[in-house]
Write an enzyme that holds these catalytic residues in place. Sequence first.
Site, PDB file in Angstrom:
ATOM      1  N   GLY A 143       0.851  -1.169  -0.021  1.00 53.87           N
ATOM      2  CA  GLY A 143      -0.153  -0.126   0.036  1.00 53.87           C
ATOM      3  C   GLY A 143       0.990   1.257   0.127  1.00 53.87           C
ATOM      4  O   GLY A 143       2.095   1.200   0.188  1.00 53.87           O
ATOM      5  N   SER A 157       5.561  -1.663  -2.352  1.00 59.35           N
ATOM      6  CA  SER A 157       6.316  -2.424  -3.673  1.00 59.35           C
ATOM      7  C   SER A 157       5.609  -2.019  -4.744  1.00 59.35           C
ATOM      8  O   SER A 157       4.456  -1.950  -4.958  1.00 59.35           O
ATOM      9  CB  SER A 157       6.052  -3.821  -3.405  1.00 59.35           C
ATOM     10  N   SER A 208       2.409   4.913   1.013  1.00 67.81           N
ATOM     11  CA  SER A 208       2.875   5.534   2.406  1.00 67.81           C
ATOM     12  C   SER A 208       1.807   6.074   3.114  1.00 67.81           C
ATOM     13  O   SER A 208       1.029   6.730   2.398  1.00 67.81           O
ATOM     14  CB  SER A 208       3.691   6.492   2.150  1.00 67.81           C
ATOM     15  N   GLY A 209       1.441   5.779   4.493  1.00 70.13           N
ATOM     16  CA  GLY A 209       0.187   5.994   4.948  1.00 70.13           C
ATOM     17  C   GLY A 209      -1.115   5.322   5.051  1.00 70.13           C
ATOM     18  O   GLY A 209      -1.885   5.347   5.758  1.00 70.13           O
ATOM     19  N   ALA A 210      -0.569   4.060   4.238  1.00 78.84           N
ATOM     20  CA  ALA A 210      -2.082   3.299   4.097  1.00 78.84           C
ATOM     21  C   ALA A 210      -2.123   2.258   5.291  1.00 78.84           C
ATOM     22  O   ALA A 210      -3.289   2.082   5.557  1.00 78.84           O
ATOM     23  CB  ALA A 210      -1.760   2.267   2.864  1.00 78.84           C
ATOM     24  N   GLY A 211      -1.254   2.321   6.095  1.00 79.76           N
ATOM     25  CA  GLY A 211      -1.344   1.760   7.424  1.00 79.76           C
ATOM     26  C   GLY A 211      -0.524   0.028   7.509  1.00 79.76           C
ATOM     27  O   GLY A 211      -0.733  -0.736   8.341  1.00 79.76           O
ATOM     28  N   LYS A 212       0.344  -0.085   6.471  1.00 78.09           N
ATOM     29  CA  LYS A 212       1.116  -1.243   6.379  1.00 78.09           C
ATOM     30  C   LYS A 212       1.963  -1.692   7.704  1.00 78.09           C
ATOM     31  O   LYS A 212       1.612  -2.931   8.242  1.00 78.09           O
ATOM     32  CB  LYS A 212       2.308  -1.168   5.245  1.00 78.09           C
ATOM     33  N   THR A 213       2.755  -0.314   8.358  1.00 78.29           N
ATOM     34  CA  THR A 213       3.142  -0.799   9.565  1.00 78.29           C
ATOM     35  C   THR A 213       2.466  -1.069  10.700  1.00 78.29           C
ATOM     36  O   THR A 213       2.491  -1.921  11.632  1.00 78.29           O
ATOM     37  CB  THR A 213       4.430   0.417   9.759  1.00 78.29           C
TER      38      THR A 213
HETATM   39  N1  LIG Z   1      -8.408   1.814   9.216  1.00 77.11           N
HETATM   40  C1  LIG Z   1      -7.205   2.262   9.428  1.00 77.11           C
HETATM   41  N2  LIG Z   1      -6.333   1.324   8.949  1.00 77.11           N
HETATM   42  C2  LIG Z   1      -4.978   1.542   8.960  1.00 77.11           C
HETATM   43  N3  LIG Z   1      -4.535   2.614   9.426  1.00 77.11           N
HETATM   44  C3  LIG Z   1      -5.384   3.674   9.807  1.00 77.11           C
HETATM   45  C4  LIG Z   1      -6.609   3.249  10.079  1.00 77.11           C
HETATM   46  N4  LIG Z   1      -7.297   4.550  10.259  1.00 77.11           N
HETATM   47  C5  LIG Z   1      -6.292   5.355  10.660  1.00 77.11           C
HETATM   48  N5  LIG Z   1      -4.974   4.701  10.515  1.00 77.11           N
HETATM   49  C6  LIG Z   1      -3.724   5.415  10.814  1.00 77.11           C
HETATM   50  O1  LIG Z   1      -2.959   5.874   9.596  1.00 77.11           O
HETATM   51  C7  LIG Z   1      -1.768   5.753   9.819  1.00 77.11           C
HETATM   52  C8  LIG Z   1      -0.927   4.767   8.839  1.00 77.11           C
HETATM   53  O2  LIG Z   1       0.355   4.948   9.308  1.00 77.11           O
HETATM   54  P1  LIG Z   1       1.431   3.654   8.893  1.00 77.11           P
HETATM   55  O3  LIG Z   1       0.979   2.391   9.449  1.00 77.11           O
HETATM   56  O4  LIG Z   1       3.042   4.228   9.170  1.00 77.11           O
HETATM   57  O5  LIG Z   1       1.565   3.453   7.310  1.00 77.11           O
HETATM   58  P2  LIG Z   1       2.372   2.899   6.287  1.00 77.11           P
HETATM   59  O6  LIG Z   1       3.251   2.029   6.876  1.00 77.11           O
HETATM   60  O7  LIG Z   1       1.693   2.105   5.209  1.00 77.11           O
HETATM   61  O8  LIG Z   1       3.245   3.986   5.755  1.00 77.11           O
HETATM   62  C9  LIG Z   1      -1.580   5.234  11.201  1.00 77.11           C
HETATM   63  O9  LIG Z   1      -1.239   6.512  12.056  1.00 77.11           O
HETATM   64  C10 LIG Z   1      -2.789   4.755  11.619  1.00 77.11           C
HETATM   65  O10 LIG Z   1      -3.131   4.618  13.084  1.00 77.11           O
HETATM   66 MG   LIG Z   2       5.418   1.851   7.298  1.00 79.95          MG
END
Ligand SMILES: Nc1ncnc2c1ncn2[C@@H]1O[C@H](COP(=O)(O)OP(=O)(O)O)[C@@H](O)[C@H]1O
Ligand SMILES: [Mg+2]
Length: 171
Positions: free
Chosen positions: A7, A81, A9-14
Amino acid sequence: MVIWLIGLSGAGKTTIGTRLAERLRARNPGVVYLDGDLLREVWGGTLSHDVAGREVNAERLSRLCRMLDRQGVDVVAAVLSIFPHWQEWNRQNLSRYFEVFLDVPMDVVIDRDTKGLYQAALRGEAENVVGVDIPFPRPASPDLVLDSSGRDGTPDELVERILSAPGLVTS
Ligand SMILES: Nc1ncnc2c1ncn2[C@@H]1O[C@H](COP(=O)(O)OP(=O)(O)O)[C@@H](O)[C@H]1O
Ligand SMILES: [Mg+2]
């Protein structure tokens, strides 16, 4: 077995990957979590974020997954990816490969801007940002697609969706 989270950046992967690995460890303490961002530091912090640097990271992550998978280690991998051929390689080379696409609209991740990257890229002050100046090809054949904007649930609910997905076989 490798569960691969893709996903923007910011999608919630971590967030989701870390919690998913924790949940899996209740049954199998040896589960390993590999995060593409953290691996950059493991490789010595030398890889760029341009397409070439991203591809080296993607290839190393896939090959490390195969090494662990061959030793019976279950892996949760999280990486932005953009390389369909490495995802195809995973499917060919891993004993079991389960790909989860965290599909989220651009405006949601721009709004979250967890790393401040999107605003900087939109102002022209940052380059090599996927979704802005590097295209993001939607995964061609994910095993599961979840909307991580909140529409399909909280991060914990999405973790449960992954754990109960048909086709996911864990040890
Ligand atoms: N339904 C959801 N699913 C995933 N993340 C969410 C959701 N709602 C809010 N968030 C927030 O979105 C952010 C995702 O960040 P992160 O996990 O670092 O993404 P990535 O690793 O993909 O860049 C986090 O702050 C998380 O708490
Ligand atoms: Mg991440």
